[in-house]
Design a protein around this motif. Structure first.
Motif, mmCIF file in Angstrom:
data_model
loop_
_atom_site.group_PDB
_atom_site.id
_atom_site.type_symbol
_atom_site.label_atom_id
_atom_site.label_comp_id
_atom_site.label_asym_id
_atom_site.label_seq_id
_atom_site.Cartn_x
_atom_site.Cartn_y
_atom_site.Cartn_z
ATOM 1 N N VAL A 262 0.857 -1.183 0.000
ATOM 2 C CA VAL A 262 0.000 0.000 0.000
ATOM 3 C C VAL A 262 0.888 1.227 0.000
ATOM 4 O O VAL A 262 1.809 1.338 0.827
ATOM 5 C CB VAL A 262 -0.930 0.022 1.234
ATOM 6 C CG1 VAL A 262 -1.720 1.325 1.286
ATOM 7 C CG2 VAL A 262 -1.869 -1.177 1.225
ATOM 8 N N ASP A 263 0.611 2.169 -0.918
ATOM 9 C CA ASP A 263 1.379 3.410 -0.977
ATOM 10 C C ASP A 263 0.408 4.499 -1.451
ATOM 11 O O ASP A 263 0.131 4.610 -2.651
ATOM 12 C CB ASP A 263 2.561 3.263 -1.940
ATOM 13 C CG ASP A 263 3.663 4.276 -1.674
ATOM 14 O OD1 ASP A 263 4.499 4.021 -0.797
ATOM 15 O OD2 ASP A 263 3.672 5.321 -2.353
ATOM 16 N N ILE A 264 -0.127 5.283 -0.519
ATOM 17 C CA ILE A 264 -1.237 6.169 -0.851
ATOM 18 C C ILE A 264 -1.036 7.573 -0.277
ATOM 19 O O ILE A 264 -0.416 7.739 0.777
ATOM 20 C CB ILE A 264 -2.576 5.603 -0.318
ATOM 21 C CG1 ILE A 264 -2.489 5.330 1.191
ATOM 22 C CG2 ILE A 264 -2.956 4.342 -1.072
ATOM 23 C CD1 ILE A 264 -3.805 4.892 1.808
ATOM 24 N N PRO A 265 -1.569 8.586 -0.975
ATOM 25 C CA PRO A 265 -1.546 9.947 -0.432
ATOM 26 C C PRO A 265 -2.618 10.116 0.634
ATOM 27 O O PRO A 265 -3.673 9.467 0.590
ATOM 28 C CB PRO A 265 -1.836 10.808 -1.661
ATOM 29 C CG PRO A 265 -2.638 9.923 -2.560
ATOM 30 C CD PRO A 265 -2.142 8.526 -2.329
ATOM 31 N N LEU A 266 -2.361 11.012 1.587
ATOM 32 C CA LEU A 266 -3.309 11.327 2.646
ATOM 33 C C LEU A 266 -3.532 12.840 2.676
ATOM 34 O O LEU A 266 -2.948 13.584 1.884
ATOM 35 C CB LEU A 266 -2.781 10.818 3.996
ATOM 36 C CG LEU A 266 -2.498 9.320 4.099
ATOM 37 C CD1 LEU A 266 -1.838 8.988 5.431
ATOM 38 C CD2 LEU A 266 -3.783 8.508 3.918
ATOM 39 N N GLN A 267 -4.350 13.284 3.599
ATOM 40 C CA GLN A 267 -4.630 14.705 3.707
ATOM 41 C C GLN A 267 -3.389 15.487 4.127
ATOM 42 O O GLN A 267 -2.467 14.936 4.745
ATOM 43 C CB GLN A 267 -5.754 14.947 4.716
ATOM 44 C CG GLN A 267 -7.119 14.469 4.235
ATOM 45 C CD GLN A 267 -8.218 14.786 5.234
ATOM 46 O OE1 GLN A 267 -7.958 15.076 6.393
ATOM 47 N NE2 GLN A 267 -9.470 14.761 4.761
ATOM 48 N N ASN A 268 -3.390 16.771 3.798
ATOM 49 C CA ASN A 268 -2.302 17.680 4.170
ATOM 50 C C ASN A 268 -0.954 17.214 3.596
ATOM 51 O O ASN A 268 0.078 17.368 4.246
ATOM 52 C CB ASN A 268 -2.215 17.834 5.685
ATOM 53 C CG ASN A 268 -3.485 18.410 6.286
ATOM 54 O OD1 ASN A 268 -4.081 19.321 5.714
ATOM 55 N ND2 ASN A 268 -3.925 17.858 7.398
ATOM 56 N N HIS A 269 -1.003 16.658 2.380
ATOM 57 C CA HIS A 269 0.202 16.255 1.655
ATOM 58 C C HIS A 269 1.012 15.164 2.383
ATOM 59 O O HIS A 269 2.202 15.004 2.124
ATOM 60 C CB HIS A 269 1.095 17.466 1.383
ATOM 61 C CG HIS A 269 0.367 18.606 0.767
ATOM 62 N ND1 HIS A 269 -0.250 18.526 -0.467
ATOM 63 C CD2 HIS A 269 0.125 19.870 1.221
ATOM 64 C CE1 HIS A 269 -0.823 19.687 -0.751
ATOM 65 N NE2 HIS A 269 -0.614 20.513 0.250
ATOM 66 N N GLY B 241 5.811 3.185 6.780
ATOM 67 C CA GLY B 241 6.373 4.517 6.874
ATOM 68 C C GLY B 241 5.288 5.562 6.685
ATOM 69 O O GLY B 241 4.269 5.302 6.022
ATOM 70 N N TYR B 242 5.510 6.753 7.247
ATOM 71 C CA TYR B 242 4.515 7.814 7.199
ATOM 72 C C TYR B 242 5.196 9.121 6.849
ATOM 73 O O TYR B 242 6.016 9.635 7.611
ATOM 74 C CB TYR B 242 3.824 7.923 8.556
ATOM 75 C CG TYR B 242 2.773 9.010 8.653
ATOM 76 C CD1 TYR B 242 1.689 9.022 7.788
ATOM 77 C CD2 TYR B 242 2.872 10.006 9.620
ATOM 78 C CE1 TYR B 242 0.714 10.002 7.875
ATOM 79 C CE2 TYR B 242 1.907 10.995 9.725
ATOM 80 C CZ TYR B 242 0.824 10.993 8.852
ATOM 81 O OH TYR B 242 -0.133 11.971 8.946
ATOM 82 N N LEU B 243 4.895 9.635 5.652
ATOM 83 C CA LEU B 243 5.380 10.949 5.248
ATOM 84 C C LEU B 243 4.583 11.998 6.003
ATOM 85 O O LEU B 243 3.365 12.104 5.839
ATOM 86 C CB LEU B 243 5.222 11.133 3.738
ATOM 87 C CG LEU B 243 5.702 12.460 3.156
ATOM 88 C CD1 LEU B 243 7.219 12.619 3.322
ATOM 89 C CD2 LEU B 243 5.309 12.576 1.685
ATOM 90 N N LEU B 244 5.264 12.749 6.867
ATOM 91 C CA LEU B 244 4.573 13.667 7.769
ATOM 92 C C LEU B 244 3.861 14.776 6.993
ATOM 93 O O LEU B 244 4.315 15.199 5.926
ATOM 94 C CB LEU B 244 5.566 14.268 8.755
ATOM 95 C CG LEU B 244 6.271 13.273 9.677
ATOM 96 C CD1 LEU B 244 7.209 14.004 10.626
ATOM 97 C CD2 LEU B 244 5.261 12.438 10.464
ATOM 98 N N PRO B 245 2.718 15.246 7.523
ATOM 99 C CA PRO B 245 1.965 16.308 6.853
ATOM 100 C C PRO B 245 2.793 17.577 6.669
ATOM 101 O O PRO B 245 3.752 17.826 7.404
ATOM 102 C CB PRO B 245 0.788 16.556 7.809
ATOM 103 C CG PRO B 245 0.680 15.310 8.626
ATOM 104 C CD PRO B 245 2.072 14.792 8.755
ATOM 105 N N SER B 246 2.388 18.355 5.677
ATOM 106 C CA SER B 246 3.098 19.597 5.386
ATOM 107 C C SER B 246 2.131 20.598 4.785
ATOM 108 O O SER B 246 1.095 20.223 4.209
ATOM 109 C CB SER B 246 4.250 19.334 4.414
ATOM 110 O OG SER B 246 4.864 20.540 3.999
#
Length: 448
Positions: free
Chosen positions: A292-299, A363-368
């Motif tokens: 699973v590799d998906i975009p989330l809110q707030n980039h 892994g979690y790409l932190l919001p920005s």
């Protein structure tokens, strides 16, 4: 260990300050026609490691006993040259070296390192990526996405190398001379590969003698290897330019996949019977996985993987391996260490074997506030749970936790990784778990 963590944090801050001055760069891409559908492209990648390691018991470096070590090395240095040179013809080459540190080829010639990893030609039989036929020297394989990883887009600092099941045994750093078919039909992505493996005797190491206790790669005979890999893609399609599979898209795509893969080679392994006869065994690997590799809110973005591997190299096969091993020898011998293949010193541990493995990472790409992949952070964790026949009731469990700092996406990034791995004690053939050991590694990746 505390002092080393402070050292790494200071080094991370120093490199980050310098690296932020790196200018934005465009891909080195040449259009071969007006639309750009025909092109030729060059890429360069370098992954430099700065590592502190707690060494395995008995470890020595250049003849001196060492319980700990610090090393600097080039985990991977690569150049890719590829392009769509006609409407239906694609070519791909990769040249470079791996695991180059102060101990590389310590008793030989350190200048003998780079080699061709890949050299393939591929023909598009039907439009829309439905069928491509290719051949040459390639990493394309079955089993798993991590058997053919795009190393420039790895989420964790390194890939789970156990998924490259025959690495540097009967292949050239996971590459084999192969003919293959691959394509995408609807939600399905498939690949089938027929490979002509190298003999174990040409891998640059002294092969272990045939044993009556465990199987090893056979030094006689020759057989072809078949591999297959099938993905069901629920949403967007995976990239399909090269056979390599992306580590993380960092929110650029919505990927939810289920996959199954396998590899089979008859009479690939051998062993002595109790009567002294030579017995040959097939090598059979199988895996099922989800990605699973998906975009989330707030980039923000989420990347996660879970896979089950059943690896069969024959009776009681086991091989140690350590990525870019910082050591050169050991004071242990056959009576107090696990006999077989691979070095037991430095950072190595049982990585390949007959048995089963569960591997997971998240892994979690932190919001920005901005969509750009500059000055962004992505923490991750991964774990490998292996149960190998040769080790009996002793499991091989390895944990990693780390943090990516994307200076400019995958083009320029820093990765700080902590690993906790097992060690083993052997007394008169009785294998028991020893102390757990740690390593701390800082990687600086540049990629254009």
């Amino acid at each position: 260990m505390k002092k080393n963590i402070i050292l790494w944090v200071s080094l991370l801050a120093c490199i980050s300050t310098l690296a932020q001055k790196t200018p934005d760069t465009e891909a080195l891409k040449l259009k071969l026609n007006e639309s750009g559908s025909r092109f030729f492209q060059v890429t360069f990648l370098n992954q430099a490691w700065f590592r502190f390691n707690e060494n395995n018991p008995g470890t020595s470096i250049n003849g001196s006993p060492r319980t700990q070590s610090f090393d600097i090395g080039l985990r991977r240095t690569r150049m890719q040259l590829y392009g769509q040179i006609t409407d239906r013809t694609f070519m791909y080459f990769q040249f470079g070296q791996n695991n180059f540190n102060a101990q590389y080829n310590a008793t030989g010639n350190r200048k003998i390192a780079p080699f061709f990893h890949d050299a393939i030609g591929e023909y598009l039989v039907s439009s829309g990526n439905q069928l491509k036929i290719g051949g040459g020297l390639s990493i394309i394989s079955g089993i798993s996405r991590f058997s053919q990883p795009s190393i420039g887009t790895i989420m964790t600092m390194d890939v789970p190398v156990f998924a490259q099941t025959t690495v540097d045994q009967i292949d050239q750093f996971s590459r084999k001379l192969s003919i293959y078919a691959r394509g995408q039909i609807g939600h399905w992505d498939y690949r089938y590969i027929l490979s002509d493996p190298f003999p174990i005797t040409s891998n640059g190491q002294t092969p272990p003698a045939i044993s009556s206790n465990y199987a090893n790669f056979s030094q006689k005979g020759h057989s072809l290897q078949q591999q297959g890999y099938l993905i069901y893609q629920f949403f967007e399609h995976e990239n399909h330019t090269t056979p390599y599979m992306t580590g993380t898209h960092l929110g650029a795509k919505k990927i939810v996949n289920l996959a199954i893969g396998g590899a089979y080679q008859p009479n690939a392994m051998w062993q002595k019977s109790a009567q002294g006869d030579t017995l040959y065994q097939d090598m059979k690997h199988f895996a099922v996985e989800s990605f699973v590799d998906i975009p989330l809110q707030n980039h923000a973005a989420l990347s996660a993987y879970l896979g089950y591997f059943n690896t069969n190299y024959g009776t009681n096969y086991l091989r140690y391996n350590g990525s870019m091993n910082p050591a050169t020898g050991t004071s242990l011998n056959a009576s107090n260490s696990i006999a077989g293949q691979g070095p037991v010193y430095g950072n190595s541990y049982p990585m390949f074997g007959t048995g089963s493995v569960v591997y997971t990472q998240i892994g979690y790409l932190l919001p920005s506030s901005h969509a750009e992949l500059s000055n962004r952070f992505m923490p991750y964790v991964s774990a490998t749970f292996a149960q190998y026949d040769r080790l009996g009731n002793n499991s091989t469990t390895t944990f990693n936790a780390g943090l990516n700092y994307f200076i400019q996406g995958h083009k320029s990034k820093l990765s700080l990784d902590f690993q906790n791995r097992p060690s083993y004690q052997v007394n008169q053939g009785d294998i028991r778990a020893g102390d757990r050991l740690n390593s701390l590694t800082l990687q600086f990746q540049v990629f254009i």
